[in-house]
Write a protein that holds these residues in place. Structure first.
Motif, mmCIF file in Angstrom:
data_model
loop_
_atom_site.group_PDB
_atom_site.id
_atom_site.type_symbol
_atom_site.label_atom_id
_atom_site.label_comp_id
_atom_site.label_asym_id
_atom_site.label_seq_id
_atom_site.Cartn_x
_atom_site.Cartn_y
_atom_site.Cartn_z
ATOM 1 N N VAL A 255 0.896 -1.181 -0.011
ATOM 2 C CA VAL A 255 -0.053 0.095 0.044
ATOM 3 C C VAL A 255 0.807 1.319 0.089
ATOM 4 C CG1 VAL A 255 -1.992 1.372 1.201
ATOM 5 C CG2 VAL A 255 -1.821 -1.158 1.178
ATOM 6 N N ALA A 256 1.933 1.381 0.933
ATOM 7 C CA ALA A 256 2.670 2.484 0.935
ATOM 8 C C ALA A 256 3.477 2.567 -0.116
ATOM 9 C CB ALA A 256 3.578 2.033 2.253
ATOM 10 N N VAL A 257 4.062 1.565 -0.928
ATOM 11 C CA VAL A 257 4.848 1.625 -1.782
ATOM 12 C C VAL A 257 4.160 2.008 -3.142
ATOM 13 C CG1 VAL A 257 6.550 0.136 -3.659
ATOM 14 C CG2 VAL A 257 6.555 -0.199 -0.981
ATOM 15 N N LEU A 258 2.927 1.236 -3.354
ATOM 16 C CA LEU A 258 2.117 1.869 -4.450
ATOM 17 C C LEU A 258 1.928 3.202 -4.541
ATOM 18 C CD1 LEU A 258 0.137 -1.499 -4.784
ATOM 19 C CD2 LEU A 258 1.876 -0.631 -6.268
ATOM 20 N N HIS A 259 1.369 3.815 -3.216
ATOM 21 C CA HIS A 259 0.838 5.022 -3.258
ATOM 22 C C HIS A 259 2.153 6.139 -3.403
ATOM 23 C CE1 HIS A 259 -2.883 4.369 -0.554
ATOM 24 N NE2 HIS A 259 -3.401 4.573 -1.926
ATOM 25 N N GLU A 260 3.289 5.507 -3.142
ATOM 26 C CA GLU A 260 4.423 6.404 -3.492
ATOM 27 C C GLU A 260 4.768 6.453 -5.055
ATOM 28 O OE1 GLU A 260 8.645 6.479 -1.391
ATOM 29 O OE2 GLU A 260 8.508 4.984 -2.788
ATOM 30 N N LEU A 261 4.753 5.086 -5.630
ATOM 31 C CA LEU A 261 5.041 5.076 -6.919
ATOM 32 C C LEU A 261 4.067 5.430 -8.000
ATOM 33 C CD1 LEU A 261 6.568 1.667 -6.964
ATOM 34 C CD2 LEU A 261 7.918 3.845 -7.055
ATOM 35 N N SER A 262 2.796 5.332 -7.526
ATOM 36 C CA SER A 262 1.340 5.547 -8.385
ATOM 37 C C SER A 262 0.550 6.398 -7.976
ATOM 38 C CB SER A 262 0.908 4.238 -8.787
ATOM 39 O OG SER A 262 -0.154 4.509 -9.526
ATOM 40 N N HIS A 263 -0.274 7.348 -8.691
ATOM 41 C CA HIS A 263 -1.412 8.005 -8.211
ATOM 42 C C HIS A 263 -2.703 7.268 -8.212
ATOM 43 C CE1 HIS A 263 -2.787 7.939 -12.479
ATOM 44 N NE2 HIS A 263 -1.290 8.007 -12.815
ATOM 45 N N LEU A 264 -2.634 5.864 -8.424
ATOM 46 C CA LEU A 264 -3.753 5.112 -8.626
ATOM 47 C C LEU A 264 -4.208 4.640 -7.329
ATOM 48 C CD1 LEU A 264 -2.876 2.874 -11.721
ATOM 49 C CD2 LEU A 264 -4.485 4.839 -11.695
ATOM 50 N N PRO A 265 -5.407 4.598 -6.890
ATOM 51 C CA PRO A 265 -6.150 4.173 -5.828
ATOM 52 C C PRO A 265 -5.625 2.648 -5.471
ATOM 53 C CG PRO A 265 -7.855 4.597 -7.241
ATOM 54 C CD PRO A 265 -6.784 4.891 -7.905
ATOM 55 N N VAL A 266 -5.349 2.318 -4.080
ATOM 56 C CA VAL A 266 -5.081 1.196 -3.696
ATOM 57 C C VAL A 266 -6.008 0.367 -2.844
ATOM 58 C CG1 VAL A 266 -3.338 -0.346 -2.829
ATOM 59 C CG2 VAL A 266 -2.826 1.894 -3.973
ATOM 60 N N VAL A 267 -6.752 -0.659 -2.992
ATOM 61 C CA VAL A 267 -7.690 -1.300 -1.906
ATOM 62 C C VAL A 267 -6.781 -2.538 -1.602
ATOM 63 C CG1 VAL A 267 -9.603 -0.076 -2.882
ATOM 64 C CG2 VAL A 267 -9.314 -2.573 -3.509
ATOM 65 N N VAL A 268 -7.388 -3.112 -0.376
ATOM 66 C CA VAL A 268 -6.885 -4.290 0.276
ATOM 67 C C VAL A 268 -7.848 -5.325 0.335
ATOM 68 C CG1 VAL A 268 -5.770 -5.213 2.324
ATOM 69 C CG2 VAL A 268 -4.832 -3.061 1.280
ATOM 70 N N ASP A 269 -7.517 -6.515 -0.065
ATOM 71 C CA ASP A 269 -8.754 -7.477 0.060
ATOM 72 C C ASP A 269 -8.116 -8.622 1.341
ATOM 73 O OD1 ASP A 269 -9.805 -10.051 -0.292
ATOM 74 O OD2 ASP A 269 -9.819 -10.207 -2.204
ATOM 75 N N PRO A 270 -8.539 -8.556 2.441
ATOM 76 C CA PRO A 270 -7.935 -9.122 3.525
ATOM 77 C C PRO A 270 -8.704 -10.762 3.503
ATOM 78 C CG PRO A 270 -9.651 -7.748 4.324
ATOM 79 C CD PRO A 270 -9.443 -7.512 2.915
ATOM 80 N N SER A 271 -9.808 -10.742 2.740
ATOM 81 C CA SER A 271 -10.398 -12.074 2.795
ATOM 82 C C SER A 271 -9.648 -13.204 1.894
ATOM 83 C CB SER A 271 -11.596 -12.103 1.846
ATOM 84 O OG SER A 271 -12.479 -11.103 2.647
ATOM 85 N N HIS A 272 -9.268 -12.994 0.725
ATOM 86 C CA HIS A 272 -8.375 -13.530 -0.106
ATOM 87 C C HIS A 272 -6.914 -13.850 0.652
ATOM 88 C CE1 HIS A 272 -11.698 -13.267 -2.911
ATOM 89 N NE2 HIS A 272 -11.312 -14.718 -3.084
ATOM 90 N N ALA A 273 -6.648 -12.566 0.951
ATOM 91 C CA ALA A 273 -5.084 -12.621 1.708
ATOM 92 C C ALA A 273 -4.871 -13.598 2.856
ATOM 93 C CB ALA A 273 -4.934 -11.269 2.178
ATOM 94 N N THR A 274 -5.839 -13.842 3.692
ATOM 95 C CA THR A 274 -5.733 -14.701 4.910
ATOM 96 C C THR A 274 -6.433 -16.101 4.703
ATOM 97 O OG1 THR A 274 -7.675 -13.621 5.979
ATOM 98 C CG2 THR A 274 -5.771 -12.430 6.345
#
Ligand code: PEP
Ligand code: MN
Length: 336
Positions: A255-274
């Protein structure tokens, strides 16, 4: 290459410069921010003399962009991109969104129950898979066209915009009234699919591949954007590691890296992640705390009997609790 223009540059001078740059066969991308106007160049810029451009009266600075992703690059577009999904629903730029719904669309009753419940809890977007990418060909593959019809029914009844996954570009006509098209982890590098989606004007939620790094995710976003569709939402959903207690390993640093590198929104999916309902809340809180623009969470009215991903699905009550707790984190972060 990006060219930052001086503040008082008039439109005619800017257009003259753009026409001249395009005569070199490069494409230009204009970003008019609150504080600065930037012309981004895409294509072969080797024939363009940076010293010559730097010397122009209207030019503040010229920088070559070393990263291979250009349109997705924050240097091209310093402000956060906000994607308007429906009249009152946006993703990005601090407008935290909850995307919720079942892994797969199963029945009218299920969609109606879940859609109503997640809306009441504060979800802004309804999810549900109609075409399911399953590891086994013997598992439930989704209701296909009927699944999309049921999603549209739920959209009509609740007013929630809907998101669903595309697996085959031939199915695109079925997605006409879908508000966001999802590209799942398994298709993140299906470049032909990405190119075709680049020709549409629909917001695309692009999930990170199971074993893809962030540069590859951004290059996949670039494929969509290069075709002219710049409405891309990035989604971190965990990557495969040696860990077995969770389905994947959630990479929140993304999330932090993508926000630094890109202007695109970043969402997180904790369901498939865990892969487990009990880990969804802590990871959702952590995602909100590290600056995600939203969450995608699987919610089912009867998780033990879900046809897909029951173990990681929250009940509507659990989802309600997650939303309330995430809001506390977001409030606590205001001004932090
Ligand atoms: C999904 O969101 O339904 C899905 C299949 O997720 P992923 O592509 O991240 O595995
Ligand atoms: Mn799922």
């Amino acid at each position: 290459m990006i060219i930052a223009l001086k503040k008082d540059t008039c439109r005619e001078e800017r257009e003259r410069l753009i026409t001249w740059l395009e005569s070199y066969g490069v494409r230009t991308h204009l970003s008019e921010g609150e504080f600065q106007t930037i012309i981004g160049l895409v294509g072969d810029t080797t024939r363009i003399d940076t010293d010559l451009i730097s010397g122009l009266e209207i030019v503040e600075s010229v920088t070559r962009i070393s990263e291979p992703f250009k349109k997705a690059n924050r240097k091209f577009h310093p402000d956060d991109t906000v994607i308007q999904v429906a009249e009152n629903v946006a993703v990005g730029g601090g407008q935290f969104q909850f995307i919720a719904g079942p892994c797969s669309v199963e029945s009218e009753e299920q969609m109606e129950t879940v859609a109503k419940a997640v809306k009441a809890s504060g979800a802004g977007i309804l999810r549900g898979g109609a075409f399911k990418p399953r590891t086994s060909p013997y598992d439930f593959q989704g209701l296909h066209e009927e699944g999309i019809r049921l999603l549209l029914e739920a959209k009509k009844r609740t007013g929630l915009p809907i998101i669903t996954e595309i697996m085959d570009i031939g199915h695109l006509p079925l997605f006409e009234q879908v508000d966001i098209i999802q590209v799942g982890a398994r298709n993140m590098q299906n470049f032909e699919l990405l190119k075709e989606l680049g020709k549409t004007d629909k917001p695309i939620l692009l999930k990170r591949g199971l074993a893809n790094n962030l540069k590859e995710l951004l290059m996949s976003a670039e494929y969509i954007m290069a075709g002219g569709n710049e409405r891309v939402i990035l989604c971190e959903r965990g990557v495969r590691t040696f860990e077995t207690y969770t389905r994947n390993t959630l990479d929140l640093s993304a999330v932090a890296v993508l926000h630094e590198l890109s202007h695109l929104p970043v969402v997180v999916d904790p369901s498939h992640a865990t892969g487990h309902a009990r880990y969804v809340k802590p990871m959702a809180l952590a995602a909100a705390a590290c600056g995600a623009d939203g969450l995608m969470i699987e919610v089912h009215n009867d998780p033990p009997h879900a046809r897909c991903d029951g173990p990681q699905s929250l009940t509507p009550e659990q989802f309600d609790d997650v939303v309330k707790s995430v809001r506390k984190v977001l409030d606590a972060l205001k001004g932090a």
